[in-house]
Motif scaffolding. Structure first.
Motif, PDB file in Angstrom:
ATOM      1  N   PRO A 118       1.129  -1.390   0.021  1.00  0.00           N
ATOM      2  CA  PRO A 118      -0.047  -0.240  -0.294  1.00  0.00           C
ATOM      3  C   PRO A 118       0.775   1.533  -0.078  1.00  0.00           C
ATOM      4  O   PRO A 118       1.414   1.131   1.234  1.00  0.00           O
ATOM      5  CB  PRO A 118      -1.128  -0.232   1.413  1.00  0.00           C
ATOM      6  N   GLY A 119       0.809   2.197  -0.664  1.00  0.00           N
ATOM      7  CA  GLY A 119       0.964   3.109  -1.325  1.00  0.00           C
ATOM      8  C   GLY A 119       2.476   3.882  -2.410  1.00  0.00           C
ATOM      9  O   GLY A 119       2.872   4.166  -2.512  1.00  0.00           O
ATOM     10  N   ASP A 120       2.594   2.062  -2.962  1.00  0.00           N
ATOM     11  CA  ASP A 120       2.863   2.120  -4.143  1.00  0.00           C
ATOM     12  C   ASP A 120       2.949   2.598  -5.042  1.00  0.00           C
ATOM     13  O   ASP A 120       1.172   2.777  -5.216  1.00  0.00           O
ATOM     14  CB  ASP A 120       3.694   1.609  -4.406  1.00  0.00           C
ATOM     15  N   HIS A 121       3.380   3.084  -6.030  1.00  0.00           N
ATOM     16  CA  HIS A 121       2.626   4.164  -7.469  1.00  0.00           C
ATOM     17  C   HIS A 121       2.597   2.863  -8.853  1.00  0.00           C
ATOM     18  O   HIS A 121       4.152   2.404  -8.621  1.00  0.00           O
ATOM     19  CB  HIS A 121       2.711   5.462  -7.802  1.00  0.00           C
ATOM     20  N   ALA A 162       3.424  -3.075 -13.318  1.00  0.00           N
ATOM     21  CA  ALA A 162       4.555  -1.651 -12.459  1.00  0.00           C
ATOM     22  C   ALA A 162       4.799  -1.194 -11.375  1.00  0.00           C
ATOM     23  O   ALA A 162       3.631  -0.713 -11.224  1.00  0.00           O
ATOM     24  CB  ALA A 162       4.920  -0.290 -14.537  1.00  0.00           C
ATOM     25  N   ASN A 163       5.698  -1.119 -11.190  1.00  0.00           N
ATOM     26  CA  ASN A 163       5.565  -0.525  -9.579  1.00  0.00           C
ATOM     27  C   ASN A 163       6.813   0.239 -10.045  1.00  0.00           C
ATOM     28  O   ASN A 163       8.312   0.457  -9.617  1.00  0.00           O
ATOM     29  CB  ASN A 163       6.460  -1.504  -8.593  1.00  0.00           C
ATOM     30  N   VAL A 164       6.265   1.781  -9.756  1.00  0.00           N
ATOM     31  CA  VAL A 164       7.045   3.041 -10.137  1.00  0.00           C
ATOM     32  C   VAL A 164       7.670   3.249  -8.811  1.00  0.00           C
ATOM     33  O   VAL A 164       8.576   3.869  -9.100  1.00  0.00           O
ATOM     34  CB  VAL A 164       6.301   4.018 -10.426  1.00  0.00           C
ATOM     35  N   SER A 165       7.437   3.055  -7.522  1.00  0.00           N
ATOM     36  CA  SER A 165       8.028   3.115  -6.290  1.00  0.00           C
ATOM     37  C   SER A 165       9.651   1.976  -6.105  1.00  0.00           C
ATOM     38  O   SER A 165       9.029   2.590  -5.195  1.00  0.00           O
ATOM     39  CB  SER A 165       6.991   3.175  -4.956  1.00  0.00           C
ATOM     40  N   ALA A 166       9.577   1.235  -6.684  1.00  0.00           N
ATOM     41  CA  ALA A 166      10.354   0.458  -6.311  1.00  0.00           C
ATOM     42  C   ALA A 166      12.065   0.750  -6.352  1.00  0.00           C
ATOM     43  O   ALA A 166      12.553   0.464  -5.583  1.00  0.00           O
ATOM     44  CB  ALA A 166      10.341  -0.877  -7.649  1.00  0.00           C
ATOM     45  N   PHE A 167      12.003   2.081  -7.093  1.00  0.00           N
ATOM     46  CA  PHE A 167      13.372   2.053  -6.311  1.00  0.00           C
ATOM     47  C   PHE A 167      13.494   3.963  -6.112  1.00  0.00           C
ATOM     48  O   PHE A 167      14.767   5.018  -6.565  1.00  0.00           O
ATOM     49  CB  PHE A 167      14.850   1.958  -7.937  1.00  0.00           C
ATOM     50  N   ASP A 232       9.708  12.524  -8.216  1.00  0.00           N
ATOM     51  CA  ASP A 232       9.149  11.337  -6.868  1.00  0.00           C
ATOM     52  C   ASP A 232       7.964  10.283  -7.556  1.00  0.00           C
ATOM     53  O   ASP A 232       8.196  11.000  -8.706  1.00  0.00           O
ATOM     54  CB  ASP A 232       8.198  12.270  -6.173  1.00  0.00           C
ATOM     55  N   PRO A 233       8.707   9.491  -7.135  1.00  0.00           N
ATOM     56  CA  PRO A 233       7.089   8.593  -8.016  1.00  0.00           C
ATOM     57  C   PRO A 233       5.846   9.051  -7.765  1.00  0.00           C
ATOM     58  O   PRO A 233       5.268   9.342  -7.098  1.00  0.00           O
ATOM     59  CB  PRO A 233       7.300   6.632  -7.411  1.00  0.00           C
ATOM     60  N   GLY A 234       4.994   8.758  -9.004  1.00  0.00           N
ATOM     61  CA  GLY A 234       3.615   9.324  -9.455  1.00  0.00           C
ATOM     62  C   GLY A 234       3.581  10.698  -9.416  1.00  0.00           C
ATOM     63  O   GLY A 234       2.497  11.442  -9.001  1.00  0.00           O
ATOM     64  N   SER A 235       4.451  11.771  -9.397  1.00  0.00           N
ATOM     65  CA  SER A 235       4.995  13.348  -9.522  1.00  0.00           C
ATOM     66  C   SER A 235       4.776  13.472 -10.852  1.00  0.00           C
ATOM     67  O   SER A 235       5.726  14.100 -11.401  1.00  0.00           O
ATOM     68  CB  SER A 235       5.463  13.770  -8.639  1.00  0.00           C
ATOM     69  N   SER A 236       4.861  12.736 -12.012  1.00  0.00           N
ATOM     70  CA  SER A 236       5.662  13.046 -13.481  1.00  0.00           C
ATOM     71  C   SER A 236       4.554  13.856 -14.005  1.00  0.00           C
ATOM     72  O   SER A 236       5.274  14.825 -14.741  1.00  0.00           O
ATOM     73  CB  SER A 236       4.970  11.933 -14.405  1.00  0.00           C
ATOM     74  N   ARG A 237       3.783  13.968 -13.796  1.00  0.00           N
ATOM     75  CA  ARG A 237       3.299  15.486 -14.360  1.00  0.00           C
ATOM     76  C   ARG A 237       2.772  16.768 -14.056  1.00  0.00           C
ATOM     77  O   ARG A 237       2.983  17.843 -14.208  1.00  0.00           O
ATOM     78  CB  ARG A 237       0.826  15.075 -13.858  1.00  0.00           C
ATOM     79  N   SER A 238       3.366  16.683 -12.020  1.00  0.00           N
ATOM     80  CA  SER A 238       3.740  17.872 -11.586  1.00  0.00           C
ATOM     81  C   SER A 238       4.944  18.566 -11.895  1.00  0.00           C
ATOM     82  O   SER A 238       5.447  19.793 -12.585  1.00  0.00           O
ATOM     83  CB  SER A 238       3.290  17.826 -10.592  1.00  0.00           C
ATOM     84  N   ALA A 239       6.061  17.427 -11.930  1.00  0.00           N
ATOM     85  CA  ALA A 239       6.967  18.111 -11.500  1.00  0.00           C
ATOM     86  C   ALA A 239       7.734  18.510 -13.605  1.00  0.00           C
ATOM     87  O   ALA A 239       8.303  19.579 -13.956  1.00  0.00           O
ATOM     88  CB  ALA A 239       7.823  16.790 -11.801  1.00  0.00           C
ATOM     89  N   CYS A 240       6.684  18.019 -14.860  1.00  0.00           N
ATOM     90  CA  CYS A 240       6.892  18.070 -16.259  1.00  0.00           C
ATOM     91  C   CYS A 240       6.617  19.433 -16.049  1.00  0.00           C
ATOM     92  O   CYS A 240       6.683  19.977 -16.491  1.00  0.00           O
ATOM     93  CB  CYS A 240       6.029  16.640 -17.062  1.00  0.00           C
ATOM     94  N   VAL A 262       5.385  14.523 -23.681  1.00  0.00           N
ATOM     95  CA  VAL A 262       5.958  13.517 -21.949  1.00  0.00           C
ATOM     96  C   VAL A 262       5.158  12.371 -21.727  1.00  0.00           C
ATOM     97  O   VAL A 262       4.497  12.062 -21.472  1.00  0.00           O
ATOM     98  CB  VAL A 262       5.008  14.761 -21.146  1.00  0.00           C
ATOM     99  N   LEU A 263       6.634  11.485 -21.910  1.00  0.00           N
ATOM    100  CA  LEU A 263       6.084  10.431 -21.258  1.00  0.00           C
ATOM    101  C   LEU A 263       6.905   9.749 -20.374  1.00  0.00           C
ATOM    102  O   LEU A 263       8.072   9.549 -20.125  1.00  0.00           O
ATOM    103  CB  LEU A 263       7.175   9.931 -22.936  1.00  0.00           C
ATOM    104  N   PRO A 264       6.661   9.130 -19.258  1.00  0.00           N
ATOM    105  CA  PRO A 264       6.506   8.374 -18.615  1.00  0.00           C
ATOM    106  C   PRO A 264       7.323   7.475 -18.505  1.00  0.00           C
ATOM    107  O   PRO A 264       7.595   6.530 -19.827  1.00  0.00           O
ATOM    108  CB  PRO A 264       5.705   8.570 -17.442  1.00  0.00           C
ATOM    109  N   ASP A 265       8.462   6.938 -17.839  1.00  0.00           N
ATOM    110  CA  ASP A 265       9.369   6.083 -17.545  1.00  0.00           C
ATOM    111  C   ASP A 265       9.466   4.592 -16.360  1.00  0.00           C
ATOM    112  O   ASP A 265      10.162   5.777 -15.664  1.00  0.00           O
ATOM    113  CB  ASP A 265      10.770   6.153 -18.477  1.00  0.00           C
ATOM    114  N   SER A 266       8.792   4.347 -16.858  1.00  0.00           N
ATOM    115  CA  SER A 266       9.056   3.387 -15.225  1.00  0.00           C
ATOM    116  C   SER A 266       9.693   1.936 -15.508  1.00  0.00           C
ATOM    117  O   SER A 266       9.787   1.820 -16.951  1.00  0.00           O
ATOM    118  CB  SER A 266       7.570   3.374 -14.788  1.00  0.00           C
TER     119      SER A 266
END
Length: 273
Positions: A118-121, A162-167, A232-240, A262-266
């Protein structure tokens, strides 16, 4: 029928002793089985108490019935009808509870091996969002548009996800088109990376996660570059979005600045069981 009624006709005392011992051993083993199953279920979240009690009782009853069957075998009872009945009932139970059992066993794997928590993106089955809960039936994902998606455990575990929070960080790519002031694009690429590094939410350390820009095409006085930024994981839109604003402020005076994608790369994680 006569054989079934007269199977106790010639009993050896030791057969009776072994039969009683097998039943007692099964009763003792059932207590340990109930404790073990209860301890395993206690490690799982989302299992209703009534379901947990039923599973614990069923495990104990199964061990006792197994001991009774062994005891009857020592007494010389014909077990073929009983075995046939058990097989038929077992087949019916498997057919009826197949989907539930698949999701339950997959839930045990997810909650003991911890590929996600729980909490992982995550992204799975075309959905992207944050894991809210891991239940005995499904993985509950809260998507970025506010929906609660229940993905069956078996489907989640048996499909690539895909676990975007893994690393601890994820990377996004921006494709930038801009005028080229000189034939050498080195300064423009450096300026792109520097501007991205000033944007809110973009990581600049360690060095391998600092913003990087490289040329895709050059010619006719224009540059097409690919800009890589970590956040940070899950913040692709705000960061871009922050990067685009920073690029506009820093480089907009050079002429038209166009961000085309804008292409996320997980990082994709398959079954780890």
């Amino acid at each position: 029928m006569t054989d079934l009624l007269d199977w106790t006709g010639s009993l050896d005392p030791w057969d009776v002793v072994f039969a009683v011992a097998s039943v007692l051993a099964a009763w003792i083993a059932s207590r340990f089985a109930r404790r073990g199953v209860r301890a395993l279920l206690a490690r799982l979240t989302g299992v209703p108490p009534a379901m947990a009690d039923g599973i614990v009782s069923a495990s104990g009853a199964f061990v006792i019935l197994l001991g009774v069957g062994v005891g009857l075998a020592f007494l010389g009872a014909p077990l073929q009808p009983l075995i046939a009945l058990v097989l038929i009932l077992g087949a019916i139970v498997v057919l009826v509870l197949r989907g539930i059992a698949d999701n339950f066993s997959a839930g045990i794997v997810l909650q003991t091996r911890h590929p996600v928590q729980p909490g992982d993106h995550v992204t799975s089955s075309g959905y992207e969002g944050t894991i809210e809960a891991l239940t005995s039936r499904a993985v509950v994902v809260r998507t970025y548009d506010g929906r609660a998606v229940h993905i069956p455990n078996a489907e989640f575990l048996n499909s690539p996800f895909a676990n975007v929070s893994a690393f601890g960080a994820s990377r996004s790519e921006l494709e930038v088109r801009m005028p080229l002031a000189s034939p050498d694009a080195t300064e423009e690429l450096a300026a792109l990376a520097a501007a991205a590094g000033r944007a809110d939410g973009v990581r600049t350390a360690p060095a391998d996660r600092a913003p990087t820009a490289f040329a895709v095409t050059t010619g006719a006085g224009r540059l097409t570059a690919r800009l890589l930024v970590w956040h940070d994981p899950g913040s692709s839109r705000s960061a871009c979005s922050a990067v685009v604003r920073e690029l506009g402020d820093a480089l907009g005076g050079r002429g038209e600045l166009l961000v085309t994608s804008v292409l996320p790369d997980s990082v994709v994680q398959a079954d780890r069981r």
